[in-house]
Design a protein around this motif. Structure first.
Motif, PDB file in Angstrom:
ATOM      1  N   ALA A 110     -16.053   5.926  -5.882  1.00 24.04           N
ATOM      2  CA  ALA A 110     -15.121   5.760  -4.765  1.00 24.04           C
ATOM      3  C   ALA A 110     -13.773   6.404  -5.078  1.00 24.04           C
ATOM      4  CB  ALA A 110     -14.940   4.275  -4.453  1.00 24.04           C
ATOM      5  N   TRP A 133     -14.112  10.090  -4.765  1.00 21.44           N
ATOM      6  CA  TRP A 133     -14.226  10.468  -3.356  1.00 21.44           C
ATOM      7  C   TRP A 133     -12.871  10.422  -2.657  1.00 21.44           C
ATOM      8  CZ3 TRP A 133     -17.702  13.092  -0.851  1.00 21.44           C
ATOM      9  CH2 TRP A 133     -17.723  13.088   0.547  1.00 21.44           C
ATOM     10  N   VAL A 134     -12.079   9.379  -2.941  1.00 28.60           N
ATOM     11  CA  VAL A 134     -10.736   9.290  -2.365  1.00 28.60           C
ATOM     12  C   VAL A 134      -9.881  10.466  -2.820  1.00 28.60           C
ATOM     13  CG1 VAL A 134      -8.592   7.954  -2.369  1.00 28.60           C
ATOM     14  CG2 VAL A 134     -10.773   6.797  -2.014  1.00 28.60           C
ATOM     15  N   LEU A 176     -10.945  13.422  -0.795  1.00 21.35           N
ATOM     16  CA  LEU A 176     -10.423  13.357   0.571  1.00 21.35           C
ATOM     17  C   LEU A 176      -8.931  13.687   0.610  1.00 21.35           C
ATOM     18  CD1 LEU A 176     -12.196  10.256   2.179  1.00 21.35           C
ATOM     19  CD2 LEU A 176     -12.792  12.680   2.326  1.00 21.35           C
ATOM     20  N   THR A 197      -7.591  16.645   2.801  1.00 22.55           N
ATOM     21  CA  THR A 197      -6.569  16.363   3.806  1.00 22.55           C
ATOM     22  C   THR A 197      -5.411  17.342   3.689  1.00 22.55           C
ATOM     23  OG1 THR A 197      -7.147  14.012   3.872  1.00 22.55           O
ATOM     24  CG2 THR A 197      -4.950  14.605   4.644  1.00 22.55           C
ATOM     25  N   ILE A 211     -10.160  12.408   7.019  1.00 20.08           N
ATOM     26  CA  ILE A 211     -10.225  11.074   6.425  1.00 20.08           C
ATOM     27  C   ILE A 211     -11.260  10.173   7.087  1.00 20.08           C
ATOM     28  CG2 ILE A 211      -8.930   8.965   5.945  1.00 20.08           C
ATOM     29  CD1 ILE A 211      -6.460  10.702   5.528  1.00 20.08           C
ATOM     30  N   PRO A 212     -11.219   9.935   8.416  1.00 20.78           N
ATOM     31  CA  PRO A 212     -12.229   9.035   8.996  1.00 20.78           C
ATOM     32  C   PRO A 212     -13.651   9.550   8.841  1.00 20.78           C
ATOM     33  CG  PRO A 212     -10.951  10.130  10.724  1.00 20.78           C
ATOM     34  CD  PRO A 212     -10.265  10.418   9.434  1.00 20.78           C
ATOM     35  N   GLY A 235     -14.691  11.444   6.403  1.00 19.52           N
ATOM     36  CA  GLY A 235     -15.030  11.297   4.998  1.00 19.52           C
ATOM     37  C   GLY A 235     -15.396   9.875   4.624  1.00 19.52           C
ATOM     38  N   LEU A 236     -14.694   8.898   5.171  1.00 23.40           N
ATOM     39  CA  LEU A 236     -15.019   7.495   4.890  1.00 23.40           C
ATOM     40  C   LEU A 236     -16.377   7.130   5.465  1.00 23.40           C
ATOM     41  CD1 LEU A 236     -11.538   5.824   5.523  1.00 23.40           C
ATOM     42  CD2 LEU A 236     -12.591   6.414   3.327  1.00 23.40           C
ATOM     43  N   ALA A 237     -16.658   7.615   6.671  1.00 22.64           N
ATOM     44  CA  ALA A 237     -17.960   7.352   7.284  1.00 22.64           C
ATOM     45  C   ALA A 237     -19.083   8.001   6.483  1.00 22.64           C
ATOM     46  CB  ALA A 237     -17.976   7.860   8.725  1.00 22.64           C
ATOM     47  N   PHE A 249     -19.093   8.642   3.262  1.00 23.31           N
ATOM     48  CA  PHE A 249     -19.283   7.876   2.024  1.00 23.31           C
ATOM     49  C   PHE A 249     -20.160   6.656   2.288  1.00 23.31           C
ATOM     50  CE2 PHE A 249     -18.161   4.603  -1.047  1.00 23.31           C
ATOM     51  CZ  PHE A 249     -18.252   5.292  -2.246  1.00 23.31           C
ATOM     52  N   ALA A 250     -19.860   5.937   3.372  1.00 19.56           N
ATOM     53  CA  ALA A 250     -20.606   4.717   3.690  1.00 19.56           C
ATOM     54  C   ALA A 250     -22.053   5.011   4.058  1.00 19.56           C
ATOM     55  CB  ALA A 250     -19.915   3.969   4.832  1.00 19.56           C
TER      56      ALA A 250
END
Length: 270
Positions: A130, A133-134, A137, A141, A149-150, A152-154, A156-157
């Motif tokens: 995580a 990954w952050v 991102l 960015t 960002i959104p 990328g978070l989706a 990852f999940a």
């Protein structure tokens, strides 16, 4: 005296199953996340795989979804092997420290200890993924704008996390039966065969089907990521097949924990 008694925390035996599990998970997380090997092995494998990006040239795409999906696929290639390898010795840690009898005598119970270990140690071992990954991102960015960002978070999940949850659950449970060394060998063989050796080799394998753990189906269905094994099977994943792929991994993780709890309870002398 009355005030002191009222402020005293209830004994462990009086706490509910969930409270015991949370306490065990917190302990396991703090113990695991401090291990240097967790960070070195997991981030090292991510760096090793991302040193040669696949597919070539994907970083030039202007589509945010495709960009993060292909980055997620690069993360998913090798880092689950590292997550499983460093988790495999958690089940034998108590034995090495000669804590088995002490832990068995506590009122916590087998179930909360097992689930707390899976949740806490698993989350700790996924933490380096995580963090990496952050960091990625943040870099994207700066290059492409906050719209990454959104997505990328989706990604990852949906792409990375289900496979890591599955491997974490297996790595906390299966070594009870096989021992950590044999499990690590089996994990390496399974991951290469089941996720990276596609149908082009003529070997029966779940690679390219909804039952692989590498996240190709949600990547292709929802983020337009590069498809390799699924396309070789003539499949373009749909949203429903992506949901099936994620659900399969989560159900297998749940089954591993439930079955192990039943086996350990049956073995317990108490």
């Amino acid at each position: 005296m009355t005030t002191v008694l009222q402020r005293t925390a209830p004994p462990t035996a009086a706490r509910g199953w969930w409270a015991k599990t949370v306490a065990a998970a917190r302990y396991e997380y703090l113990m695991q996340v401090r291990r240097p090997a967790v960070w070195v092995v997991v981030i090292g494998l991510i760096g090793l795989r991302c040193a040669t990006l696949f597919p070539p040239g994907f970083t030039s795409t202007t589509d945010h979804a495709t960009l993060v999906a292909d980055w997620a696929n690069n993360f998913s290639q090798l880092c689950p092997i590292g997550v499983g390898a460093v988790l495999a010795d958690r089940v034998r840690r108590e034995s090495r420290l000669e804590l088995d009898d002490l832990l068995t005598s506590t009122p916590t119970g087998i179930g909360p200890r097992l689930w707390g270990k899976a949740i806490g140690a698993g989350a700790a071992t996924i933490t380096p993924v995580a963090v990496a990954w952050v960091g990625l991102l943040g870099y994207l960015t700066a290059q492409r704008g906050a719209g990454v960002i959104p997505v990328g978070l989706a990604a990852f999940a949906a792409i990375i996390l289900p496979g890591l949850v599955f491997i974490s659950a297996c790595s906390v449970t299966i070594p009870y039966l096989t021992g950590p060394v044999l499990y690590r060998i089996g994990l390496f063989g399974y991951w290469i065969w089941g996720n990276m050796v596609g149908p082009r080799y003529g070997i029966p394998t779940p690679a390219g089907t909804p039952f692989e753990a590498i996240g190709e189906y949600p990547s292709g269905a929802w983020f337009h990521g590069f498809l390799l094994d699924a396309r070789q099977r003539g499949i373009t994943p749909t949203g429903g097949e992506a949901v099936l792929s994620i659900a399969f991994l989560l159900l297998m993780a749940l089954a591993a924990l439930v079955i192990t709890q039943l086996v350990l309870t049956k073995r317990s002398p108490s």
